[in-house]
Design a protein around this motif. Structure first.
Motif, PDB file in Angstrom:
ATOM      1  N   SER A   1      47.002 -18.462 -33.397  1.00  0.00           N
ATOM      2  CA  SER A   1      48.092 -17.536 -33.080  1.00  0.00           C
ATOM      3  C   SER A   1      48.227 -16.453 -34.133  1.00  0.00           C
ATOM      4  CB  SER A   1      49.404 -18.303 -32.934  1.00  0.00           C
ATOM      5  OG  SER A   1      49.721 -18.999 -34.134  1.00  0.00           O
ATOM      6  N   ALA A   2      47.611 -16.662 -35.316  1.00  0.00           N
ATOM      7  CA  ALA A   2      47.584 -15.654 -36.382  1.00  0.00           C
ATOM      8  C   ALA A   2      46.357 -15.916 -37.240  1.00  0.00           C
ATOM      9  CB  ALA A   2      48.846 -15.725 -37.228  1.00  0.00           C
ATOM     10  N   GLY A   3      45.729 -14.835 -37.743  1.00  0.00           N
ATOM     11  CA  GLY A   3      44.516 -15.000 -38.529  1.00  0.00           C
ATOM     12  C   GLY A   3      43.314 -15.250 -37.639  1.00  0.00           C
ATOM     13  N   ALA A   4      42.244 -15.766 -38.221  1.00  0.00           N
ATOM     14  CA  ALA A   4      41.029 -16.033 -37.455  1.00  0.00           C
ATOM     15  C   ALA A   4      40.292 -17.202 -38.090  1.00  0.00           C
ATOM     16  CB  ALA A   4      40.128 -14.801 -37.416  1.00  0.00           C
ATOM     17  N   LEU A   5      39.607 -17.970 -37.268  1.00  0.00           N
ATOM     18  CA  LEU A   5      38.781 -19.065 -37.765  1.00  0.00           C
ATOM     19  C   LEU A   5      37.392 -18.949 -37.160  1.00  0.00           C
ATOM     20  CD1 LEU A   5      38.618 -21.357 -35.278  1.00  0.00           C
ATOM     21  CD2 LEU A   5      40.957 -21.727 -35.994  1.00  0.00           C
TER      22      LEU A   5
ATOM     23  N   MET B   1      31.388  -8.985 -35.108  1.00  0.00           N
ATOM     24  CA  MET B   1      32.170 -10.179 -35.411  1.00  0.00           C
ATOM     25  C   MET B   1      32.970  -9.983 -36.697  1.00  0.00           C
ATOM     26  SD  MET B   1      30.999 -14.180 -35.797  1.00  0.00           S
ATOM     27  CE  MET B   1      30.633 -14.358 -34.054  1.00  0.00           C
ATOM     28  N   ARG B   2      32.341  -9.391 -37.724  1.00  0.00           N
ATOM     29  CA  ARG B   2      33.057  -9.130 -38.974  1.00  0.00           C
ATOM     30  C   ARG B   2      34.194  -8.139 -38.725  1.00  0.00           C
ATOM     31  NH1 ARG B   2      31.321  -8.958 -44.236  1.00  0.00           N
ATOM     32  NH2 ARG B   2      30.258 -10.911 -43.682  1.00  0.00           N
TER      33      ARG B   2
ATOM     34  N   LEU C   1      37.580 -21.625 -42.306  1.00  0.00           N
ATOM     35  CA  LEU C   1      38.710 -20.702 -42.278  1.00  0.00           C
ATOM     36  C   LEU C   1      38.487 -19.623 -43.336  1.00  0.00           C
ATOM     37  CD1 LEU C   1      41.617 -23.336 -42.072  1.00  0.00           C
ATOM     38  CD2 LEU C   1      40.241 -22.376 -40.221  1.00  0.00           C
ATOM     39  N   PRO C   2      37.990 -18.451 -42.966  1.00  0.00           N
ATOM     40  CA  PRO C   2      37.752 -17.378 -43.942  1.00  0.00           C
ATOM     41  C   PRO C   2      39.028 -16.705 -44.409  1.00  0.00           C
ATOM     42  CG  PRO C   2      37.224 -16.608 -41.744  1.00  0.00           C
ATOM     43  CD  PRO C   2      37.540 -18.069 -41.615  1.00  0.00           C
TER      44      PRO C   2
ATOM     45  N   PRO D   1      42.871 -20.704 -46.393  1.00  0.00           N
ATOM     46  CA  PRO D   1      41.407 -20.614 -46.280  1.00  0.00           C
ATOM     47  C   PRO D   1      40.735 -21.873 -46.810  1.00  0.00           C
ATOM     48  CG  PRO D   1      42.306 -18.565 -47.127  1.00  0.00           C
ATOM     49  CD  PRO D   1      43.440 -19.543 -47.104  1.00  0.00           C
ATOM     50  N   GLU D   2      39.706 -22.313 -46.131  1.00  0.00           N
ATOM     51  CA  GLU D   2      38.968 -23.488 -46.585  1.00  0.00           C
ATOM     52  C   GLU D   2      37.535 -23.427 -46.087  1.00  0.00           C
ATOM     53  OE1 GLU D   2      39.752 -27.068 -43.562  1.00  0.00           O
ATOM     54  OE2 GLU D   2      41.586 -26.465 -44.584  1.00  0.00           O
ATOM     55  N   PRO D   3      36.615 -24.122 -46.796  1.00  0.00           N
ATOM     56  CA  PRO D   3      35.200 -24.095 -46.381  1.00  0.00           C
ATOM     57  C   PRO D   3      34.992 -24.887 -45.101  1.00  0.00           C
ATOM     58  CG  PRO D   3      35.533 -25.646 -48.188  1.00  0.00           C
ATOM     59  CD  PRO D   3      36.834 -24.920 -48.016  1.00  0.00           C
ATOM     60  N   GLU D   4      33.762 -24.856 -44.628  1.00  0.00           N
ATOM     61  CA  GLU D   4      33.477 -25.496 -43.348  1.00  0.00           C
ATOM     62  C   GLU D   4      33.628 -27.008 -43.412  1.00  0.00           C
ATOM     63  OE1 GLU D   4      28.628 -25.923 -43.363  1.00  0.00           O
ATOM     64  OE2 GLU D   4      29.506 -24.042 -42.662  1.00  0.00           O
ATOM     65  N   ARG D   5      34.064 -27.565 -42.289  1.00  0.00           N
ATOM     66  CA  ARG D   5      34.168 -29.020 -42.145  1.00  0.00           C
ATOM     67  C   ARG D   5      33.940 -29.365 -40.682  1.00  0.00           C
ATOM     68  NH1 ARG D   5      39.251 -30.525 -40.096  1.00  0.00           N
ATOM     69  NH2 ARG D   5      40.808 -28.836 -40.055  1.00  0.00           N
ATOM     70  N   GLU D   6      33.563 -30.607 -40.436  1.00  0.00           N
ATOM     71  CA  GLU D   6      33.291 -31.032 -39.066  1.00  0.00           C
ATOM     72  C   GLU D   6      34.573 -31.473 -38.383  1.00  0.00           C
ATOM     73  OE1 GLU D   6      31.016 -34.764 -37.470  1.00  0.00           O
ATOM     74  OE2 GLU D   6      29.518 -33.160 -37.737  1.00  0.00           O
ATOM     75  N   LEU D   7      34.695 -31.119 -37.119  1.00  0.00           N
ATOM     76  CA  LEU D   7      35.852 -31.488 -36.315  1.00  0.00           C
ATOM     77  C   LEU D   7      35.350 -32.140 -35.037  1.00  0.00           C
ATOM     78  CD1 LEU D   7      38.946 -31.305 -35.638  1.00  0.00           C
ATOM     79  CD2 LEU D   7      38.435 -29.097 -34.584  1.00  0.00           C
TER      80      LEU D   7
END
Length: 249
Positions: A31-35, A201-202, A64-65, A14-20
């Motif tokens: 493929s696993a989890g959610a972003l 969404m949650r 990445l929550p 998990p990590e806070p928001e960043r620009e891509l």
């Protein structure tokens, strides 16, 4: 020689928001989890059943929550035409997911594709570009003004509670009528419609995170009736929560 296309598979904590922002057309999958991703004043969630097709050079914000494994594909701009839209989020078909998995064997960005690899990536591009023409409705607005963004954050923070619009308006210092106009002007939706989308969404995020019972998820996101939750979920996604979870696997 730069590869025409390649796959990128990696697990993140998990990590806070960043620009891509990348210089290739980017099919972003989990493929696993959610972003979560945000762009153009809107926010989406990407569990394994969904993907985002992002035009080369288009900046998005990603967070990445929960732990997530990505299985994404990057296409050189000379290999495929640009997508019809700068950003589209859509549900993956079994064929698309199989192609993404098969392309995972081609991870070197500095090697040319062999004939089989070129055929795989060409097929995946054709399928993904077509799917992107029917974007998913499970999206929430991000808001433009500081006041609306605060209202959205506060609403999301209280999803599991009995949240009232008047309380949100009072907390940010606006009359309910003024805040309602902000929602209409900036999102084209009512606050109640946004709340409903946030709850779904949650719920999708919780469905992707593990095997928590659907009933427990329904109550956790603010529904007091399982039938009401199931109806709202199906109305927005076209599937029941159980069917949606099954599509992850």
């Amino acid at each position: 020689m730069t590869a025409q296309a390649y796959s990128f598979v990696r697990t993140f904590e998990p990590e806070p928001e960043r620009e891509l922002c990348v210089d290739r057309h980017y099919l972003l999958c989990a493929s696993a989890g959610a972003l979560r991703l945000e762009a153009q004043g809107q926010a989406w969630l990407l569990p394994p059943a969904r993907a985002a097709l992002i035009e080369a050079g288009r900046a998005i914000t990603v967070s990445l929550p929960q732990p997530v494994t990505t299985a994404s594909v990057l296409f050189h701009t000379a290999f495929t035409p640009p997508p019809a839209a700068p950003l589209a989020v859509f549900d993956l078909t079994p064929l698309a997911r199989s192609l993404v998995a098969e392309c995972g064997a081609y991870g070197a960005a500095d090697e040319p594709l062999d004939p089989y690899g070129e055929a795989l990536f060409t097929a995946l591009a054709a399928v993904a570009w077509r799917l992107a023409e029917t974007p998913s409705p499970v999206v929430v607005p991000a808001g433009r003004s500081a006041e609306l963004r605060r209202a959205l954050r506060m609403t999301e923070d209280r999803l599991g509670e009995e949240v009232r619009f008047e309380d949100i308006a009072d907390a940010i210092g606006l009359a309910p009528r003024s805040l309602a106009r902000r929602f209409a002007d900036e999102t084209g939706l009512t606050w109640q419609a946004v709340l409903r989308r946030m709850r779904i969404m949650r719920a999708i995020e919780e469905l992707a995170a593990g095997d928590t019972p659907v009933t427990k998820i329904a109550f956790a996101v603010g529904y007091t009736s399982l039938s009401a939750f199931n109806a709202a979920f199906r109305d927005l996604t076209g599937r029941s929560p159980t069917q949606y979870r099954e599509s992850f696997h």
